[in-house]
Design a protein around this motif. Structure first.
Motif, mmCIF file in Angstrom:
data_model
loop_
_atom_site.group_PDB
_atom_site.id
_atom_site.type_symbol
_atom_site.label_atom_id
_atom_site.label_comp_id
_atom_site.label_asym_id
_atom_site.label_seq_id
_atom_site.Cartn_x
_atom_site.Cartn_y
_atom_site.Cartn_z
ATOM 1 N N ARG A 1 0.926 -1.245 -0.002
ATOM 2 C CA ARG A 1 -0.004 0.180 -0.019
ATOM 3 C C ARG A 1 0.861 1.276 -0.176
ATOM 4 N N TYR A 2 0.140 2.420 -0.666
ATOM 5 C CA TYR A 2 1.040 3.533 -0.456
ATOM 6 C C TYR A 2 1.092 4.110 0.856
ATOM 7 N N GLU B 1 4.215 9.176 -0.172
ATOM 8 C CA GLU B 1 4.420 8.636 -1.572
ATOM 9 C C GLU B 1 3.389 9.204 -2.317
ATOM 10 N N ASP B 2 3.536 8.914 -3.934
ATOM 11 C CA ASP B 2 2.605 9.645 -4.672
ATOM 12 C C ASP B 2 1.147 9.214 -4.665
ATOM 13 N N GLY B 3 0.917 8.112 -4.229
ATOM 14 C CA GLY B 3 -0.480 7.362 -4.438
ATOM 15 C C GLY B 3 -1.093 8.327 -2.979
ATOM 16 N N GLU C 1 -2.329 7.575 0.601
ATOM 17 C CA GLU C 1 -1.938 6.892 1.691
ATOM 18 C C GLU C 1 -2.915 5.842 2.140
ATOM 19 N N LYS D 1 -1.185 -0.116 -3.755
ATOM 20 C CA LYS D 1 0.030 0.348 -4.808
ATOM 21 C C LYS D 1 0.393 -0.766 -5.869
#
Length: 130
Positions: free
Chosen positions: A34-35, A39-41, A43, A47
């Motif tokens: 998982r983000y 991170e870009d995605g 939370e 991911k």
């Protein structure tokens, strides 16, 4: 060396993965990343995951970036079913809110066959061998 199909989604990877594992026999989630914070995605969202779909390993990725491309029917997941009931059930679930490219029928190369794009745009060929 190992070759693994890789499906990239834009925000719907977990929903797609769950649908596939619930619909196709011999399917399950192997692992999920998982983000995290920063991170870009978003939370906590999926991911990257490894899943078995009908016993075949497939990687599922949620891209945080928008792309000018999506899935194409020229690459599809081909499923051999063990019964007409199983084929009809899988086609019914996967075709919901998707598009039938070839409706379920006898096309001469199998007893029953359907080709569809699911609601995520992933292409499937669902087959009942002769």
């Amino acid at each position: 060396m190992k070759v693994t199909p890789f499906l990239m989604f834009e925000g719907q990877a977990e929903e797609a993965m769950t649908l596939y594992c619930d619909t196709v026999p011999e399917s399950r989630v192997v692992d999920v990343t998982r983000y995290g914070a920063g991170e870009d995605g978003p939370e906590g969202t999926l991911k990257l995951a490894r899943v078995l779909i009908g016993g075949t390993e497939v990687m599922v990725f949620n891209s945080p970036a928008h792309h000018a491309f999506s899935f194409t029917p020229s690459f599809s997941l081909f499923v051999d079913c063990s019964s007409e009931h199983e084929l009809d059930r899988i086609v019914g679930v996967l075709a919901e809110d998707g598009a039938l490219l070839m409706p379920t029928d006898d096309y001469g190369f199998s007893r029953r066959f359907a080709w569809l794009n699911d609601r995520f745009g992933v292409s499937w060929q669902i087959n009942l061998p002769a």
